[in-house]
Design an enzyme around this catalytic site. Sequence first.
Site: not given
Ligand code: AMP
Length: 287
Positions: A27, A29
């Site tokens: 959620e 993402h």
């Molecule tokens: P990742 O796939 O973990 O590399 O994250 C992709 C993007 O999603 C990055 O910009 C993260 O900061 C964001 N993201 C990951 N977890 C969350 C969350 N709980 N709330 C908001 N954005 C998130």
Amino acid sequence: MRVISEAASLPAWRGGIVVPTMGALHEGHASLIRRARAAAESAGGVTLPVVVTVFVNPTQFGDAADLARYPRTLEADTALCARAGADVVFAPGLEEVYPPGREVRVPRLPAVATEPGLEDAARPGHFAGVCQVVQRLFELTRPRAAVFGEKDWQQLQVVRAMAEQEGTGIEIVAAPTVREPDGLALSSRNRFLSAEERGRGLSLSRALREAGEYGAPTAAEGAMRRVLEGAGLRPDYAVVRDAASLLAPSAPGAGFSQVGERPLRALVAARVGSVRLIDNAPWPWRG
Ligand code: AMP
């Protein structure tokens, strides 16, 4: 919604809003994609394409085991992207991002990627990998704007500084952290927590909230450490920093350093079992 894996198909989707991810989408993402959709609809009469990239970037992992077990769930990811309003998912293979025989440049790292002693210290080489892949994805997708989560606060500052330093002209949009009802920040790695570990992992958001009860950064840092240690965790860091430079509020490079004059941010990181958790919040936080 289209799903493409070849960079050659991307030119049709340039000039849009990009949401870079490593997949295993949740959620958090989805909220980034909805934010991108909203920005795409309000771009002065034209509707811009929303592009979600799904690529587990090996160059930002220091730990081979972490990379090997990183969850890969492309089918569920594409369904989530469609629901959240993406126009295209770009899920490339390794050779599309790092073509054999062609060196993909690592941009010069901004100070916020090397000086704070936070994720930069805990994960040497991590931000070099992040900057490398983000600038390569920008080169491939040529967006007008890109959405990043506040969940990875230092990464957000690093990408913002890098995009500016490189003169990309790409607007970096920040989206707030999405949490479980009990406060745990959503993360693709949460699935590796046992019920007992998840309970201890809750101490990160509790520490951030507790920090707001103290009027001075050092007192807040002590309080956060106590909450984390009380849950049996040994934090990598539990600090209050200048929100943009991530230097200590009193450090010369932090600019105006007096509490109340510049936004400050509380940041915590700790290993819980086999999972490393990070979290952050404005300081003080009334979340
Ligand atoms: P990742 O796939 O973990 O590399 O994250 C992709 C993007 O999603 C990055 O910009 C993260 O900061 C964001 N993201 C990951 N977890 C969350 C969350 N709980 N709330 C908001 N954005 C998130």
